[in-house]
Design a protein around this motif. Structure first.
Motif, short mmCIF file in Angstrom:
data_model
loop_
_atom_site.label_atom_id
_atom_site.label_comp_id
_atom_site.label_asym_id
_atom_site.label_seq_id
_atom_site.Cartn_x
_atom_site.Cartn_y
_atom_site.Cartn_z
N ALA A 135 62.69 -45.59 -81.05
CA ALA A 135 62.00 -45.58 -82.34
C ALA A 135 62.76 -44.75 -83.36
CB ALA A 135 60.58 -45.05 -82.17
N ARG A 136 63.49 -43.75 -82.90
CA ARG A 136 64.31 -42.92 -83.80
C ARG A 136 65.59 -43.62 -84.22
NH1 ARG A 136 64.31 -38.11 -79.83
NH2 ARG A 136 62.17 -37.41 -80.00
N GLY A 137 65.89 -44.75 -83.57
CA GLY A 137 67.08 -45.50 -83.94
C GLY A 137 68.24 -45.35 -82.97
N GLU A 138 68.05 -44.67 -81.85
CA GLU A 138 69.13 -44.53 -80.87
C GLU A 138 69.36 -45.86 -80.17
OE1 GLU A 138 68.77 -41.17 -78.20
OE2 GLU A 138 67.78 -39.99 -79.77
N THR A 139 70.62 -46.14 -79.86
CA THR A 139 70.98 -47.36 -79.13
C THR A 139 70.75 -47.16 -77.64
OG1 THR A 139 73.27 -46.69 -78.77
CG2 THR A 139 72.77 -47.89 -80.84
N ASN A 140 70.74 -48.26 -76.89
CA ASN A 140 70.59 -48.15 -75.43
C ASN A 140 71.66 -47.26 -74.82
OD1 ASN A 140 68.49 -49.90 -75.88
ND2 ASN A 140 69.12 -51.38 -74.34
N PRO A 141 72.96 -47.42 -75.17
CA PRO A 141 73.96 -46.52 -74.60
C PRO A 141 73.74 -45.04 -74.97
CG PRO A 141 75.02 -48.49 -75.47
CD PRO A 141 73.59 -48.53 -75.91
N GLN A 142 73.29 -44.78 -76.19
CA GLN A 142 73.01 -43.39 -76.58
C GLN A 142 71.86 -42.81 -75.76
OE1 GLN A 142 72.36 -44.23 -80.76
NE2 GLN A 142 74.30 -43.23 -81.35
N ILE A 143 70.82 -43.61 -75.59
CA ILE A 143 69.67 -43.17 -74.81
C ILE A 143 70.09 -42.93 -73.36
CG2 ILE A 143 67.39 -43.83 -73.92
CD1 ILE A 143 67.06 -45.51 -76.55
N ALA A 144 70.86 -43.86 -72.83
CA ALA A 144 71.32 -43.75 -71.44
C ALA A 144 72.12 -42.48 -71.23
CB ALA A 144 72.16 -44.98 -71.06
N THR A 145 73.01 -42.18 -72.13
CA THR A 145 73.84 -40.97 -72.02
C THR A 145 72.95 -39.72 -72.08
OG1 THR A 145 75.74 -42.07 -72.99
CG2 THR A 145 75.71 -39.66 -73.08
N ALA A 146 72.03 -39.70 -73.02
CA ALA A 146 71.16 -38.53 -73.19
C ALA A 146 70.29 -38.28 -71.97
CB ALA A 146 70.29 -38.69 -74.43
N LEU A 147 69.85 -39.36 -71.31
CA LEU A 147 68.93 -39.22 -70.18
C LEU A 147 69.62 -39.33 -68.82
CD1 LEU A 147 65.90 -41.31 -71.53
CD2 LEU A 147 66.25 -38.82 -71.61
N GLY A 148 70.92 -39.60 -68.81
CA GLY A 148 71.66 -39.68 -67.56
C GLY A 148 71.30 -40.89 -66.71
N ILE A 149 71.07 -42.02 -67.37
CA ILE A 149 70.76 -43.26 -66.67
C ILE A 149 71.65 -44.37 -67.22
CG2 ILE A 149 68.38 -42.61 -66.11
CD1 ILE A 149 67.40 -44.21 -68.49
N ALA A 150 71.61 -45.53 -66.60
CA ALA A 150 72.42 -46.66 -67.03
C ALA A 150 71.80 -47.35 -68.25
CB ALA A 150 72.56 -47.67 -65.89
N PRO A 151 72.63 -47.88 -69.15
CA PRO A 151 72.10 -48.62 -70.30
C PRO A 151 71.20 -49.79 -69.88
CG PRO A 151 74.41 -48.14 -70.66
CD PRO A 151 74.09 -47.74 -69.23
N ARG A 152 71.52 -50.44 -68.78
CA ARG A 152 70.68 -51.55 -68.32
C ARG A 152 69.28 -51.04 -67.93
NH1 ARG A 152 72.06 -56.79 -65.04
NH2 ARG A 152 69.96 -57.34 -64.38
N THR A 153 69.22 -49.85 -67.33
CA THR A 153 67.93 -49.24 -66.99
C THR A 153 67.12 -48.98 -68.25
OG1 THR A 153 68.90 -48.26 -65.02
CG2 THR A 153 66.83 -47.30 -65.80
N VAL A 154 67.80 -48.52 -69.30
CA VAL A 154 67.13 -48.31 -70.58
C VAL A 154 66.52 -49.62 -71.06
CG1 VAL A 154 67.45 -47.73 -73.02
CG2 VAL A 154 68.56 -46.34 -71.25
N GLY A 155 67.31 -50.69 -71.01
CA GLY A 155 66.82 -52.00 -71.44
C GLY A 155 65.61 -52.46 -70.64
N ASN A 156 65.65 -52.24 -69.33
CA ASN A 156 64.53 -52.63 -68.47
C ASN A 156 63.26 -51.85 -68.84
OD1 ASN A 156 66.08 -54.47 -67.05
ND2 ASN A 156 66.59 -53.03 -65.43
N HIS A 157 63.42 -50.55 -69.06
CA HIS A 157 62.27 -49.73 -69.45
C HIS A 157 61.71 -50.19 -70.80
CE1 HIS A 157 61.91 -46.73 -66.31
NE2 HIS A 157 63.21 -46.48 -66.37
N LEU A 158 62.61 -50.49 -71.74
CA LEU A 158 62.15 -50.94 -73.05
C LEU A 158 61.39 -52.27 -72.93
CD1 LEU A 158 65.17 -50.03 -75.33
CD2 LEU A 158 62.85 -49.10 -75.46
N TYR A 159 61.90 -53.18 -72.13
CA TYR A 159 61.23 -54.47 -71.96
C TYR A 159 59.81 -54.29 -71.44
CZ TYR A 159 60.14 -59.14 -70.28
OH TYR A 159 59.53 -60.33 -70.07
#
Length: 186
Positions: A135-159
């Protein structure tokens, strides 16, 4: 019949379990007999729930939160989400659902009957972290890096989060979480 100190809390448990009508009359009596804010707040909760009044339930939730009763706040706003959904107020229902998720996350995984009303819609702690960053505008790769998870995991959580929140995608997140993201930045 005289008031006993534990009675309002017991009656509020009845309200929390979904039977506000069974407790309202006695809570009304106790409000006049006992000091402190809780008996009156429990009565307002019972009344709002019995009427399926989403706005009143939101107000009750805010009062519980102000008193530090986060679990009760989460329950009341979860009930507000259901009430709003029943009357077709979907934006209000979604806003209440994410507020319930926020407060529930602060309760370390608590599960109650009132929270289970929205169990399929309440975000997990991780989903909430990811959705807020998106919601703040971070991309999946940015979120993944910040949380120490894979970008695909971020996408799955968002879905999964979009389904729970009843939205179609990332573009709708700022509308739901805008106030929260602005307050955390400032």
């Amino acid at each position: 019949m005289g008031a006993v100190p534990w009675e309002p809390a017991f009656l509020h448990d009845v309200v929390r379990l979904g039977e506000p009508g069974a407790a309202r009359a006695r809570l009304a009596e106790l409000t006049g007999e006992l000091d402190g804010p809780l008996p009156a707040l429990y009565l307002r909760h019972a009344t709002a729930l019995a009427r399926r009044d989403g706005r009143a339930l939101e107000a009750v939730a805010a009062e519980f939160a102000a008193l530090g009763a986060t679990l009760h706040a989460a329950e009341a706003v979860s009930q507000a989400s259901v009430a709003h959904r029943e009357t077709g107020r979907m934006d209000s229902a979604r806003r209440c659902a994410w507020r319930a998720a926020e407060w529930t996350a602060a309760c370390q995984g608590a599960r109650t009957a009132a929270l289970d009303l929205e169990h399929a819609r309440v975000l997990t702690r991780r989903e909430y972290q990811i959705v807020l960053r998106a919601a703040r505008g971070e991309t999946n790769p940015q979120i993944a890096t910040a949380l120490g998870i894979a970008p695909r995991t971020v996408g799955n959580h968002l879905y999964r989060s979009y389904e729970k929140l009843g939205i179609s995608g990332r573009a709708e997140l700022p509308r739901l979480f805008g106030d929260l993201t602005r307050s955390e930045r400032g």
